[in-house]
Design an enzyme around this catalytic site. Sequence first.
Site, PDB file in Angstrom:
ATOM      1  N   GLY A  58      34.042  29.933  31.886  1.00  0.00           N
ATOM      2  CA  GLY A  58      35.289  29.971  32.657  1.00  0.00           C
ATOM      3  C   GLY A  58      36.231  28.844  32.272  1.00  0.00           C
ATOM      4  O   GLY A  58      37.183  28.547  32.984  1.00  0.00           O
TER       5      GLY A  58
ATOM      6  N   SER B 142      36.933  29.122  26.497  1.00  0.00           N
ATOM      7  CA  SER B 142      36.498  28.943  25.113  1.00  0.00           C
ATOM      8  C   SER B 142      37.160  29.998  24.219  1.00  0.00           C
ATOM      9  O   SER B 142      37.458  29.721  23.056  1.00  0.00           O
ATOM     10  CB  SER B 142      34.981  29.036  25.006  1.00  0.00           C
ATOM     11  OG  SER B 142      34.519  30.234  25.581  1.00  0.00           O
TER      12      SER B 142
ATOM     13  N   ASP C 236      45.414  30.985  30.275  1.00  0.00           N
ATOM     14  CA  ASP C 236      44.535  30.187  29.406  1.00  0.00           C
ATOM     15  C   ASP C 236      45.242  29.791  28.113  1.00  0.00           C
ATOM     16  O   ASP C 236      45.141  28.653  27.653  1.00  0.00           O
ATOM     17  CB  ASP C 236      43.270  30.988  29.042  1.00  0.00           C
ATOM     18  CG  ASP C 236      42.652  31.666  30.246  1.00  0.00           C
ATOM     19  OD1 ASP C 236      42.903  31.218  31.373  1.00  0.00           O
ATOM     20  OD2 ASP C 236      41.932  32.665  30.059  1.00  0.00           O
TER      21      ASP C 236
ATOM     22  N   TYR D 271      37.496  42.406  36.647  1.00  0.00           N
ATOM     23  CA  TYR D 271      38.816  41.785  36.494  1.00  0.00           C
ATOM     24  C   TYR D 271      39.891  42.866  36.444  1.00  0.00           C
ATOM     25  O   TYR D 271      40.907  42.799  37.139  1.00  0.00           O
ATOM     26  CB  TYR D 271      38.800  40.937  35.213  1.00  0.00           C
ATOM     27  CG  TYR D 271      40.052  40.149  34.924  1.00  0.00           C
ATOM     28  CD1 TYR D 271      40.179  38.831  35.350  1.00  0.00           C
ATOM     29  CD2 TYR D 271      41.107  40.700  34.192  1.00  0.00           C
ATOM     30  CE1 TYR D 271      41.310  38.080  35.053  1.00  0.00           C
ATOM     31  CE2 TYR D 271      42.233  39.970  33.894  1.00  0.00           C
ATOM     32  CZ  TYR D 271      42.332  38.662  34.318  1.00  0.00           C
ATOM     33  OH  TYR D 271      43.470  37.929  34.019  1.00  0.00           O
TER      34      TYR D 271
HETATM   35  C1  GLA Z   1      40.884  34.427  33.415  1.00  0.00           C
HETATM   36  C2  GLA Z   1      42.067  35.054  32.704  1.00  0.00           C
HETATM   37  C3  GLA Z   1      43.360  34.366  33.124  1.00  0.00           C
HETATM   38  C4  GLA Z   1      43.505  34.339  34.646  1.00  0.00           C
HETATM   39  C5  GLA Z   1      42.229  33.795  35.276  1.00  0.00           C
HETATM   40  C6  GLA Z   1      42.252  33.867  36.777  1.00  0.00           C
HETATM   41  O1  GLA Z   1      40.717  33.101  33.001  1.00  0.00           O
HETATM   42  O2  GLA Z   1      41.910  34.944  31.305  1.00  0.00           O
HETATM   43  O3  GLA Z   1      44.460  35.017  32.531  1.00  0.00           O
HETATM   44  O4  GLA Z   1      43.834  35.596  35.149  1.00  0.00           O
HETATM   45  O5  GLA Z   1      41.086  34.494  34.814  1.00  0.00           O
HETATM   46  O6  GLA Z   1      43.216  33.019  37.289  1.00  0.00           O
END
Ligand code: GLA
Length: 424
Positions: A141, A144, A194, A251
């Site tokens: 999380g 990477s 990210d 997700y």
């Molecule tokens: C993952 C996704 C991001 C974002 C987060 C939750 O890291 O890659 O784009 O949606 O989850 O905030």
Amino acid sequence: MIAQDRDIRFIEAITDADGAHKARELFSRTFGYEPSGVWAAPGRVNLIGEHTDYNAGLCLPIALPHRTFIALAPRRDTRVRTVSAVRQDSVAEAELEGLNAGGVAGWAAYPAGVAWAMREHGMAVRGFDAAFVSCVPLGSGLSSSAAMTCSTALALDDVYGLGFGSTDEGRVTLISMAVASENDMAGASTGGLDQNASMRCRAGKALLLDCRPGLSALENVSQQDFDLAAYGLELLVVDTCAPHQLNDGQYAARRKTCEEAAAELGVRNLRQAADQIADASRGDADRKREGLDRVLAALSDPTEIKRVRHVITEIWRVEDFAEAFGSGDIRTAGSLFNASHDSLRYDYEVTAPELDTAVEVARSNGAYGARMTGGGFGGSIIALVDKGQSRQLAEKIAEAFSAKGFRQPQALTSVASRAAERVA
Ligand code: GLA
């Protein structure tokens, strides 16, 4: 025995010199010649603003000092050959000519997908050889995968002389290539948080990112001071090592529910709903709460109600956190961490027993606040603690994990660090 239960590994960030050296060495040993250079891109922790990016909301990441290093050389043909320090004896190959979305399997989809996306956008990119060395823990999380796609994008931009990497605006273009690689080649949903963090964060700053579509590079970020030492604080990150998968449908299901709820509410996205309520309440907290209740009452599905409540309140929490931390009100900032986690736990339902346990232990052992960070369903938590308290707290968490029969976690401490750059 007890001493062993408390043992927890702290992951140190590799220095640029060391990372560059190791990546170069792996490259020349594997491919038999020298790379053109070495580039590095960081993982991230999102301080607050979770599952808001794909709702055109706000988020607030910092770049980790932990980075992925790529030694790369361009090729005359369109082949891609990649090797990583994780499996040094195995070279993954792909062919860019005739490649379609989803056409590369395994981890090589991430770097090959970046070159593929750049070519799809008409950029003059051919094949490459690359060697990766990273200290960003995988599947934790902590992004990477963004560290891998962003370092690749920056390296290709450089060796093919495209010039996007040298300006913030250009980096936004490279970010969309990294996102396309993850979404379309690797099949991993991601909303842009990210990659923006990896490419645009600054040392000592948190990146307040506004994900409304159509904003320019100048409009969509604001660099916020995030100097933990000035407040006598540390940010502890604990990777729960619980299995973590973003591309298992959970997700995507959350994203779909949010889009359906926005359509039902007659707004473009949930950010618009959050802004409308906030504007109408003119700073009055009770009116804001009533406004939210009215919006939620317009939805019939109980799951939608919970998801929307999370997204709207989380967008507000990002603003409140930035204000509280900026004015040195650490208790309020910590309580917003807690509220964010609880909302992700009960309303968005993306936590896991390991995340909830780590957060509970942190809270009952002196942290100002603690929350999961990233997409959830496993991964990492962050805790805001007084300087010098990180190790002790991490050990307490390890002890609780051991008692519950969870996998042993690992930890790191983070300060707000630099974005992707060339290092050699
Ligand atoms: C993952 C996704 C991001 C974002 C987060 C939750 O890291 O890659 O784009 O949606 O989850 O905030």
